[in-house]
Design a protein around this motif. Structure first.
Motif, PDB file in Angstrom:
ATOM      1  N   LEU A 134       0.803  -1.226   0.000  1.00 61.56           N
ATOM      2  CA  LEU A 134       0.000   0.000   0.000  1.00 61.56           C
ATOM      3  C   LEU A 134       0.836   1.276   0.000  1.00 61.56           C
ATOM      4  CD1 LEU A 134      -2.921  -1.077   2.359  1.00 61.56           C
ATOM      5  CD2 LEU A 134      -2.912  -0.971  -0.138  1.00 61.56           C
ATOM      6  N   PRO A 135       1.805   1.457   0.919  1.00 63.40           N
ATOM      7  CA  PRO A 135       2.586   2.688   0.856  1.00 63.40           C
ATOM      8  C   PRO A 135       3.443   2.787  -0.396  1.00 63.40           C
ATOM      9  CG  PRO A 135       3.474   1.203   2.526  1.00 63.40           C
ATOM     10  CD  PRO A 135       2.170   0.636   2.096  1.00 63.40           C
ATOM     11  N   LEU A 136       3.859   1.636  -0.941  1.00 62.20           N
ATOM     12  CA  LEU A 136       4.662   1.662  -2.168  1.00 62.20           C
ATOM     13  C   LEU A 136       3.819   2.138  -3.351  1.00 62.20           C
ATOM     14  CD1 LEU A 136       6.696  -1.656  -1.722  1.00 62.20           C
ATOM     15  CD2 LEU A 136       7.161   0.644  -0.825  1.00 62.20           C
ATOM     16  N   MET A 137       2.538   1.758  -3.364  1.00 63.22           N
ATOM     17  CA  MET A 137       1.638   2.256  -4.413  1.00 63.22           C
ATOM     18  C   MET A 137       1.408   3.753  -4.267  1.00 63.22           C
ATOM     19  SD  MET A 137      -1.185  -0.720  -5.175  1.00 63.22           S
ATOM     20  CE  MET A 137      -1.639  -1.104  -3.484  1.00 63.22           C
ATOM     21  N   HIS A 138       1.299   4.222  -3.023  1.00 59.41           N
ATOM     22  CA  HIS A 138       1.146   5.670  -2.815  1.00 59.41           C
ATOM     23  C   HIS A 138       2.367   6.426  -3.331  1.00 59.41           C
ATOM     24  CE1 HIS A 138      -2.580   6.379  -0.482  1.00 59.41           C
ATOM     25  NE2 HIS A 138      -2.465   5.085  -0.218  1.00 59.41           N
ATOM     26  N   HIS A 139       3.540   5.782  -3.264  1.00 67.25           N
ATOM     27  CA  HIS A 139       4.768   6.389  -3.774  1.00 67.25           C
ATOM     28  C   HIS A 139       4.876   6.274  -5.296  1.00 67.25           C
ATOM     29  CE1 HIS A 139       7.184   7.813  -0.403  1.00 67.25           C
ATOM     30  NE2 HIS A 139       6.781   6.782   0.312  1.00 67.25           N
ATOM     31  N   GLY A 140       3.957   5.573  -5.925  1.00 68.40           N
ATOM     32  CA  GLY A 140       4.010   5.429  -7.381  1.00 68.40           C
ATOM     33  C   GLY A 140       5.025   4.417  -7.863  1.00 68.40           C
ATOM     34  N   MET A 141       5.418   3.485  -6.990  1.00 69.28           N
ATOM     35  CA  MET A 141       6.386   2.481  -7.388  1.00 69.28           C
ATOM     36  C   MET A 141       5.708   1.406  -8.249  1.00 69.28           C
ATOM     37  SD  MET A 141       8.862   2.079  -4.037  1.00 69.28           S
ATOM     38  CE  MET A 141      10.331   1.772  -5.049  1.00 69.28           C
ATOM     39  N   LEU A 142       6.505   0.694  -9.030  1.00 71.40           N
ATOM     40  CA  LEU A 142       6.017  -0.349  -9.922  1.00 71.40           C
ATOM     41  C   LEU A 142       6.159  -1.690  -9.212  1.00 71.40           C
ATOM     42  CD1 LEU A 142       7.792   0.894 -13.171  1.00 71.40           C
ATOM     43  CD2 LEU A 142       5.516   1.503 -12.341  1.00 71.40           C
ATOM     44  N   LEU A 143       5.041  -2.270  -8.784  1.00 65.31           N
ATOM     45  CA  LEU A 143       5.086  -3.487  -7.977  1.00 65.31           C
ATOM     46  C   LEU A 143       5.286  -4.723  -8.846  1.00 65.31           C
ATOM     47  CD1 LEU A 143       2.244  -2.716  -5.433  1.00 65.31           C
ATOM     48  CD2 LEU A 143       4.702  -2.568  -5.075  1.00 65.31           C
ATOM     49  N   LEU A 144       6.241  -5.555  -8.438  1.00 64.96           N
ATOM     50  CA  LEU A 144       6.537  -6.790  -9.158  1.00 64.96           C
ATOM     51  C   LEU A 144       6.001  -7.979  -8.374  1.00 64.96           C
ATOM     52  CD1 LEU A 144      10.197  -6.198 -10.381  1.00 64.96           C
ATOM     53  CD2 LEU A 144       8.051  -5.662 -11.535  1.00 64.96           C
ATOM     54  N   SER A 145       5.343  -8.860  -9.071  1.00 62.51           N
ATOM     55  CA  SER A 145       4.829 -10.093  -8.461  1.00 62.51           C
ATOM     56  C   SER A 145       5.756 -11.251  -8.803  1.00 62.51           C
ATOM     57  CB  SER A 145       3.429 -10.377  -9.006  1.00 62.51           C
ATOM     58  OG  SER A 145       3.502 -10.591 -10.418  1.00 62.51           O
ATOM     59  N   LEU A 146       5.397 -12.435  -8.342  1.00 64.02           N
ATOM     60  CA  LEU A 146       6.075 -13.649  -8.779  1.00 64.02           C
ATOM     61  C   LEU A 146       5.269 -14.259  -9.917  1.00 64.02           C
ATOM     62  CD1 LEU A 146       7.104 -15.220  -5.350  1.00 64.02           C
ATOM     63  CD2 LEU A 146       8.579 -14.049  -7.006  1.00 64.02           C
ATOM     64  N   PRO A 147       5.899 -14.628 -11.019  1.00 61.61           N
ATOM     65  CA  PRO A 147       5.164 -15.080 -12.200  1.00 61.61           C
ATOM     66  C   PRO A 147       4.491 -16.432 -11.993  1.00 61.61           C
ATOM     67  CG  PRO A 147       7.517 -15.350 -12.535  1.00 61.61           C
ATOM     68  CD  PRO A 147       7.356 -14.616 -11.237  1.00 61.61           C
ATOM     69  N   CYS A 148       3.302 -16.578 -12.580  1.00 65.76           N
ATOM     70  CA  CYS A 148       2.524 -17.807 -12.392  1.00 65.76           C
ATOM     71  C   CYS A 148       3.172 -19.017 -13.057  1.00 65.76           C
ATOM     72  CB  CYS A 148       1.105 -17.615 -12.910  1.00 65.76           C
ATOM     73  SG  CYS A 148       1.025 -17.277 -14.679  1.00 65.76           S
TER      74      CYS A 148
END
Length: 202
Positions: A134-148
């Motif tokens: 949540l705070p990283l999204m507020h900072h406008g960062m690009l969130l990386l997931s683990l690929p399926c």
């Protein structure tokens, strides 16, 4: 050693060592990518009474993270044990101090990922990962997931989620091979993404 093209900051809080082990595996993934350097940093304990933090230099282990390091990094991995389905207070205290960076947009557009460790299978791994996002999204960062399509994500019977690496330390504080692999994958993805973004800006 040649000067690194990009630096991935790995900021974690670890009380019993499990989250630190994950951070080290993420660092290995980062540094498997040519031109990338992993920077391991922790955060101090915070008093529940008066918000007094610990000494300015830790007795052992990684140095404490600074806001300047966060501002100048090319990517971020944020890790915490699960505390009632949320990140631990020391890590949140650090993140709560980044308001000036938020106003300046200093972290906007940088890749980020999250990781966690918990004492039980249903101890709140995914909610903790989401709370750190949540705070990283507020900072406008690009969130990386683990690929399926990552085999370790499909085969793990302990830690591991699409939202980020996790570890279950209920019976064994050592990371499983699947957990190690997923940490490594996150580090690699952060480094490759940061390098690609930097190349696109030049």
């Amino acid at each position: 050693m040649d000067r690194a093209e990009i630096k991935i900051l790995i900021v974690y809080y670890s009380r019993n060592g499990s989250t630190l082990k994950m951070a080290r595996q993420i660092a290995r993934g980062v540094e498997s990518v040519a031109g990338a350097e992993a920077v391991l940093r922790t955060v101090p304990e915070v008093s529940t009474v008066c918000e007094k933090v610990a000494d300015s230099i830790p007795a052992d282990g990684a140095p404490y993270a600074s806001l300047r390091e966060l501002e100048t990094c090319d990517g971020l991995a944020l890790g915490s044990p699960t505390h009632f389905g949320n990140m631990a207070a020391p890590l949140k205290h650090f993140i709560d101090g980044t308001t000036a960076m938020w106003f300046a947009g200093a972290l906007s557009g940088k890749p980020a990922g999250v990781f966690t460790s918990t004492g039980s299978m249903h101890g709140g791994q995914e909610t903790t990962l989401l709370s750190m996002m949540l705070p990283l999204m507020h900072h406008g960062m690009l969130l990386l997931s683990l690929p399926c399509n990552e085999i370790a994500l499909r085969e793990t019977v302990s830690g591991g989620t699409p939202y980020g690496p996790s570890h279950r330390s209920e019976t064994d504080s050592e990371l499983t091979e699947h957990e190690k692999r997923l940490c490594w994958v996150l580090g690699e993805r952060l480094a490759k993404t940061a390098l690609a973004l930097k190349a696109n800006r030049t």
